[in-house]
Design a protein around this motif. Structure first.
Motif: not given
Length: 182
Positions: A144-151, A175-180
């Motif tokens: 689940l986490l990998k599918h949500q963009g977590f590393t 997960k690192i959240c970028h400004e966009e």
């Protein structure tokens, strides 16, 4: 963190509500279930009084306990719980945690819960980094986490004492959240 409040989830029948004794029975079912509890960093609950004490603990101000806990509702039904821990306003970082009642597994609710927790952490708490700690055998949560963009960043050896009373390695995901994305 600010005072706990209901967190509506756009486009679904899901919402998060600060836990209260109204959810005593479903939270007992959740936190006493061996399938759920084997990956939790606490012993399984065996009485309603134990769950009541935990609810009262979570009802304290987030500043006192370092986090907040919510019941996850699907319509009028409690399907699990989730929470935010170890919030650092200075570092723009928070840890998320979640669990669903077993009968709700495999229906996509976990993905939506994590997606909305990340969204809330980014938009409301201005978090740049969101972390999750997962037992290495909890394959569903890892997927689940990998599918949500977590590393997966690290294996923390003998990091937590789990329900079986033994120390366990724990995987650190972030997960690192970028400004966009905000």
């Amino acid at each position: 963190m600010t005072q706990q409040k209901n967190v509506p989830i756009d486009g679904t029948a899901l919402y998060f509500k600060p836990i209260s004794e109204t959810e005593l029975e479903p939270l007992f079912a959740l936190w006493s279930c061996p399938s759920v509890g084997k990956y939790m960093n606490t012993e399984l609950y065996t009485t309603l009084d134990e769950v009541r004490m935990m609810i009262r603990y979570f009802q304290q101000a987030p500043e006192v306990i370092g986090g907040s806990r919510y019941a996850i509702y699907y319509g009028d039904t409690v399907v699990g719980s989730c929470g935010f821990d170890h919030y650092s306003k200075w570092d723009h970082r928070i840890e998320i945690g979640y669990e669903l009642l077993k009968k709700w597994w495999g229906r996509g609710l976990g993905s939506e819960v994590v997606r909305q927790m990340v969204r809330y952490a980014r938009r409301e708490l201005n978090c740049h980094r969101i972390e999750a700690l997962v037992h290495p055998k909890n394959r569903r949560s890892i997927t689940l986490l990998k599918h949500q963009g977590f590393t997966e960043e690290a294996c923390l050896h003998d990091y937590e004492k789990i329900a079986e009373g033994e120390f366990s390695d724990i995987l650190l995901f972030a997960k690192i959240c970028h400004e966009e994305e905000k």
